[in-house]
Design a protein around this motif. Structure first.
Motif, PDB file in Angstrom:
ATOM      1  N   ALA A  50       1.176  -1.624   0.225  1.00 55.94           N
ATOM      2  CA  ALA A  50      -0.148  -0.212  -0.616  1.00 55.94           C
ATOM      3  C   ALA A  50       0.951   1.410  -0.222  1.00 55.94           C
ATOM      4  CB  ALA A  50      -1.091   0.100   0.696  1.00 55.94           C
ATOM      5  N   LEU A  51       2.022   1.125   1.001  1.00 57.09           N
ATOM      6  CA  LEU A  51       2.976   2.507   0.452  1.00 57.09           C
ATOM      7  C   LEU A  51       3.901   3.077  -0.436  1.00 57.09           C
ATOM      8  CD1 LEU A  51       4.071   1.781   4.390  1.00 57.09           C
ATOM      9  CD2 LEU A  51       3.113   4.035   3.458  1.00 57.09           C
ATOM     10  N   LEU A  52       3.844   1.220  -1.293  1.00 56.81           N
ATOM     11  CA  LEU A  52       4.397   1.112  -2.806  1.00 56.81           C
ATOM     12  C   LEU A  52       3.308   2.079  -3.632  1.00 56.81           C
ATOM     13  CD1 LEU A  52       6.789  -1.338  -3.073  1.00 56.81           C
ATOM     14  CD2 LEU A  52       7.205   0.676  -3.064  1.00 56.81           C
ATOM     15  N   MET A  53       1.723   1.466  -3.871  1.00 61.37           N
ATOM     16  CA  MET A  53       1.230   2.289  -4.410  1.00 61.37           C
ATOM     17  C   MET A  53       1.069   4.195  -4.142  1.00 61.37           C
ATOM     18  SD  MET A  53      -0.266  -0.193  -6.075  1.00 61.37           S
ATOM     19  CE  MET A  53      -1.498   0.896  -7.408  1.00 61.37           C
ATOM     20  N   LEU A  54       0.847   4.756  -2.681  1.00 60.26           N
ATOM     21  CA  LEU A  54       0.984   5.518  -2.604  1.00 60.26           C
ATOM     22  C   LEU A  54       2.109   5.586  -3.262  1.00 60.26           C
ATOM     23  CD1 LEU A  54      -0.868   7.990  -0.971  1.00 60.26           C
ATOM     24  CD2 LEU A  54       1.106   6.971   0.715  1.00 60.26           C
ATOM     25  N   LEU A  55       3.776   5.899  -2.801  1.00 64.92           N
ATOM     26  CA  LEU A  55       4.542   6.537  -3.463  1.00 64.92           C
ATOM     27  C   LEU A  55       4.931   5.842  -4.609  1.00 64.92           C
ATOM     28  CD1 LEU A  55       7.997   7.363  -2.879  1.00 64.92           C
ATOM     29  CD2 LEU A  55       8.341   5.163  -3.566  1.00 64.92           C
ATOM     30  N   SER A  56       4.042   5.279  -5.856  1.00 64.55           N
ATOM     31  CA  SER A  56       3.960   5.623  -7.037  1.00 64.55           C
ATOM     32  C   SER A  56       3.254   6.015  -7.625  1.00 64.55           C
ATOM     33  CB  SER A  56       3.506   4.719  -7.223  1.00 64.55           C
ATOM     34  OG  SER A  56       2.433   3.501  -7.875  1.00 64.55           O
ATOM     35  N   GLU A  57       2.269   7.195  -7.220  1.00 62.97           N
ATOM     36  CA  GLU A  57       0.961   7.830  -6.670  1.00 62.97           C
ATOM     37  C   GLU A  57       1.348   9.547  -6.883  1.00 62.97           C
ATOM     38  OE1 GLU A  57      -2.010  10.514  -6.536  1.00 62.97           O
ATOM     39  OE2 GLU A  57      -0.555  10.520  -5.168  1.00 62.97           O
ATOM     40  N   TYR A  82       6.993   0.750 -12.322  1.00 56.64           N
ATOM     41  CA  TYR A  82       7.427  -0.253 -11.074  1.00 56.64           C
ATOM     42  C   TYR A  82       6.748  -0.274  -9.646  1.00 56.64           C
ATOM     43  CZ  TYR A  82      10.492  -0.592 -14.753  1.00 56.64           C
ATOM     44  OH  TYR A  82      10.696  -0.431 -16.362  1.00 56.64           O
ATOM     45  N   PHE A  83       6.849   0.925  -8.768  1.00 57.21           N
ATOM     46  CA  PHE A  83       6.485   0.608  -7.947  1.00 57.21           C
ATOM     47  C   PHE A  83       4.950   0.339  -7.008  1.00 57.21           C
ATOM     48  CE2 PHE A  83       9.744   4.538  -7.152  1.00 57.21           C
ATOM     49  CZ  PHE A  83      10.470   3.433  -6.669  1.00 57.21           C
ATOM     50  N   GLN A  84       4.336   0.619  -8.680  1.00 63.71           N
ATOM     51  CA  GLN A  84       2.780   0.421  -8.815  1.00 63.71           C
ATOM     52  C   GLN A  84       3.000  -1.659  -9.257  1.00 63.71           C
ATOM     53  OE1 GLN A  84       0.983   3.163 -11.616  1.00 63.71           O
ATOM     54  NE2 GLN A  84      -0.193   3.373 -10.612  1.00 63.71           N
ATOM     55  N   LEU A  85       3.814  -2.101  -9.390  1.00 65.08           N
ATOM     56  CA  LEU A  85       3.283  -3.394 -10.057  1.00 65.08           C
ATOM     57  C   LEU A  85       4.783  -3.675  -8.907  1.00 65.08           C
ATOM     58  CD1 LEU A  85       4.272  -5.823 -11.279  1.00 65.08           C
ATOM     59  CD2 LEU A  85       6.483  -5.493 -12.483  1.00 65.08           C
ATOM     60  N   ALA A  86       4.783  -3.569  -7.975  1.00 61.82           N
ATOM     61  CA  ALA A  86       5.527  -4.457  -6.796  1.00 61.82           C
ATOM     62  C   ALA A  86       4.261  -3.995  -5.434  1.00 61.82           C
ATOM     63  CB  ALA A  86       6.515  -3.526  -6.243  1.00 61.82           C
ATOM     64  N   GLY A  87       3.540  -3.030  -5.926  1.00 59.85           N
ATOM     65  CA  GLY A  87       2.778  -2.923  -4.929  1.00 59.85           C
ATOM     66  C   GLY A  87       1.278  -3.454  -5.233  1.00 59.85           C
ATOM     67  N   ARG A  88       0.839  -3.960  -5.988  1.00 59.29           N
ATOM     68  CA  ARG A  88      -0.164  -4.551  -6.715  1.00 59.29           C
ATOM     69  C   ARG A  88       0.266  -5.964  -5.891  1.00 59.29           C
ATOM     70  NH1 ARG A  88       0.385  -3.237 -11.836  1.00 59.29           N
ATOM     71  NH2 ARG A  88       1.176  -4.917 -12.606  1.00 59.29           N
ATOM     72  N   ILE A 182      -6.201   5.422  -9.088  1.00 56.92           N
ATOM     73  CA  ILE A 182      -4.788   5.628  -9.921  1.00 56.92           C
ATOM     74  C   ILE A 182      -4.950   4.235 -11.146  1.00 56.92           C
ATOM     75  CG2 ILE A 182      -3.413   6.748  -8.231  1.00 56.92           C
ATOM     76  CD1 ILE A 182      -1.627   4.743  -7.959  1.00 56.92           C
ATOM     77  N   GLY A 183      -5.185   2.862 -11.313  1.00 57.37           N
ATOM     78  CA  GLY A 183      -5.332   1.873 -12.291  1.00 57.37           C
ATOM     79  C   GLY A 183      -3.683   1.430 -11.919  1.00 57.37           C
ATOM     80  N   PRO A 184      -3.639   0.047 -12.001  1.00 56.65           N
ATOM     81  CA  PRO A 184      -3.131  -0.763 -12.484  1.00 56.65           C
ATOM     82  C   PRO A 184      -1.552  -0.317 -13.094  1.00 56.65           C
ATOM     83  CG  PRO A 184      -4.244  -1.327 -14.564  1.00 56.65           C
ATOM     84  CD  PRO A 184      -5.174  -0.106 -13.644  1.00 56.65           C
ATOM     85  N   GLY A 185      -0.875   0.881 -13.303  1.00 59.89           N
ATOM     86  CA  GLY A 185       0.263   1.476 -14.124  1.00 59.89           C
ATOM     87  C   GLY A 185       0.270   0.538 -15.219  1.00 59.89           C
ATOM     88  N   GLY A 186       1.910   0.812 -15.696  1.00 65.34           N
ATOM     89  CA  GLY A 186       2.114   0.802 -17.207  1.00 65.34           C
ATOM     90  C   GLY A 186       2.294  -0.771 -17.045  1.00 65.34           C
ATOM     91  N   ILE A 187       2.946  -1.530 -16.378  1.00 61.53           N
ATOM     92  CA  ILE A 187       3.083  -3.138 -15.850  1.00 61.53           C
ATOM     93  C   ILE A 187       1.783  -3.804 -16.032  1.00 61.53           C
ATOM     94  CG2 ILE A 187       4.959  -4.592 -15.769  1.00 61.53           C
ATOM     95  CD1 ILE A 187       7.129  -2.873 -15.098  1.00 61.53           C
ATOM     96  N   SER A 188       1.106  -3.924 -16.550  1.00 64.04           N
ATOM     97  CA  SER A 188      -0.487  -4.356 -16.393  1.00 64.04           C
ATOM     98  C   SER A 188      -0.355  -4.971 -18.050  1.00 64.04           C
ATOM     99  CB  SER A 188      -1.167  -3.543 -15.191  1.00 64.04           C
ATOM    100  OG  SER A 188      -1.468  -2.467 -16.767  1.00 64.04           O
ATOM    101  N   VAL A 189      -1.627  -5.516 -17.891  1.00 63.87           N
ATOM    102  CA  VAL A 189      -2.186  -6.534 -19.138  1.00 63.87           C
ATOM    103  C   VAL A 189      -3.043  -5.335 -18.928  1.00 63.87           C
ATOM    104  CG1 VAL A 189      -4.108  -8.031 -19.495  1.00 63.87           C
ATOM    105  CG2 VAL A 189      -2.342  -9.076 -17.556  1.00 63.87           C
ATOM    106  N   ASP A 190      -4.106  -4.825 -18.309  1.00 63.33           N
ATOM    107  CA  ASP A 190      -5.083  -3.940 -18.891  1.00 63.33           C
ATOM    108  C   ASP A 190      -4.426  -2.543 -19.268  1.00 63.33           C
ATOM    109  OD1 ASP A 190      -6.769  -4.363 -17.594  1.00 63.33           O
ATOM    110  OD2 ASP A 190      -7.373  -3.082 -15.770  1.00 63.33           O
ATOM    111  N   GLU A 191      -2.973  -1.769 -19.293  1.00 57.58           N
ATOM    112  CA  GLU A 191      -2.890  -1.262 -20.252  1.00 57.58           C
ATOM    113  C   GLU A 191      -1.561  -1.970 -21.519  1.00 57.58           C
ATOM    114  OE1 GLU A 191      -1.710   2.198 -20.134  1.00 57.58           O
ATOM    115  OE2 GLU A 191      -2.941   1.697 -18.283  1.00 57.58           O
ATOM    116  N   LYS A 192      -1.345  -3.080 -21.101  1.00 52.64           N
ATOM    117  CA  LYS A 192      -1.117  -3.979 -23.003  1.00 52.64           C
ATOM    118  C   LYS A 192      -1.925  -3.903 -23.885  1.00 52.64           C
ATOM    119  CE  LYS A 192       3.125  -4.394 -20.856  1.00 52.64           C
ATOM    120  NZ  LYS A 192       3.628  -3.057 -21.614  1.00 52.64           N
ATOM    121  N   LYS A 193      -3.215  -3.825 -23.440  1.00 53.71           N
ATOM    122  CA  LYS A 193      -4.745  -4.219 -23.797  1.00 53.71           C
ATOM    123  C   LYS A 193      -4.996  -2.501 -24.587  1.00 53.71           C
ATOM    124  CE  LYS A 193      -8.020  -6.195 -22.359  1.00 53.71           C
ATOM    125  NZ  LYS A 193      -9.121  -6.689 -21.643  1.00 53.71           N
ATOM    126  N   LYS A 194      -4.653  -1.023 -23.751  1.00 54.06           N
ATOM    127  CA  LYS A 194      -4.929  -0.418 -24.663  1.00 54.06           C
ATOM    128  C   LYS A 194      -3.760  -0.177 -25.421  1.00 54.06           C
ATOM    129  CE  LYS A 194      -6.472   1.928 -20.044  1.00 54.06           C
ATOM    130  NZ  LYS A 194      -6.235   3.164 -19.121  1.00 54.06           N
TER     131      LYS A 194
END
Length: 196
Positions: A50-57, A82-88, A182-194
């Motif tokens: 959760a703290l990594l998600m806050l840091l990435s935001e 990368y922080f968002q990926l680790a946070g997830r 904020i969403g899952p970030g750049g390293i995610s299936v959702d972003e790859k589909k976009k």
């Protein structure tokens, strides 16, 4: 803890706030003597997520402020993804501690299976916002029924630990809400589909 939480809420010096809150998490694990307890360790890793998600935001917000309007960034790597990926990935560990502890009933097995599917979806970033919202609802229900410290006698010795677990889980629910925001970030299936 209050100062760092306040800094995070008002979005000032987010990196310092996250560092201070991380020190609080580590010091609490050492102070309570549960640094090597498996469930406690998984919970602390989830709070770190959760703290990594806050840091990435916070990093994304400061990067947006520093860019000139209308001008593209020149090959700058956005490290916040990368922080968002680790946070997830770390966020879902709390749910794993719920699955692995206690007696398994058919209802608990059903919740565990559905929750594990949602955890995998959050970790890989597939329909991450919807999966995170489901985890918010599921963890909130589990938290209310499993960590109901308000029903425990005020003088009971385990009341403080149950209260601590309640607020710790509530913090992790906040991390999932941040993921919804904020969403899952750049390293995610959702972003790859976009991108296709």
């Amino acid at each position: 803890m209050l100062v760092c939480s306040g800094m995070a809420i008002v979005r000032k010096h987010t990196e310092v706030a996250v560092g201070g809150l991380f020190l609080v998490v580590v010091s609490q694990a050492l102070a309570y003597g549960f640094a090597f307890d498996f469930d406690f360790f998984l919970r602390n890793l989830s709070i770190t997520g959760a703290l990594l998600m806050l840091l990435s935001e916070g990093l994304s917000a400061s990067r947006r402020k520093s860019m000139f309007a209308g001008l593209p960034a020149l090959s700058e790597v956005d490290r916040s993804q990368y922080f968002q990926l680790a946070g997830r990935i770390l966020l879902i560990l709390l749910f794993l501690s719920f699955v692995l502890s206690g007696e398994m009933t058919w209802l608990r097995a059903l919740f565990s299976l559905v929750g594990l599917v949602a955890c995998v979806m959050v970790a890989v970033g597939f329909k991450a916002k919807w999966s995170a919202m489901f985890m918010v609802m599921l963890l909130s229900l589990i938290n209310i029924f499993a960590n109901n410290w308000w029903d425990i006698d005020y003088n009971a010795s385990h009341r403080d630990f149950v209260k601590y677990d309640f607020f710790q889980t509530l913090s992790i629910v906040g991390g999932f809400l941040l993921l919804v925001s904020i969403g899952p970030g750049g390293i995610s299936v959702d972003e790859k589909k976009k991108a296709f």
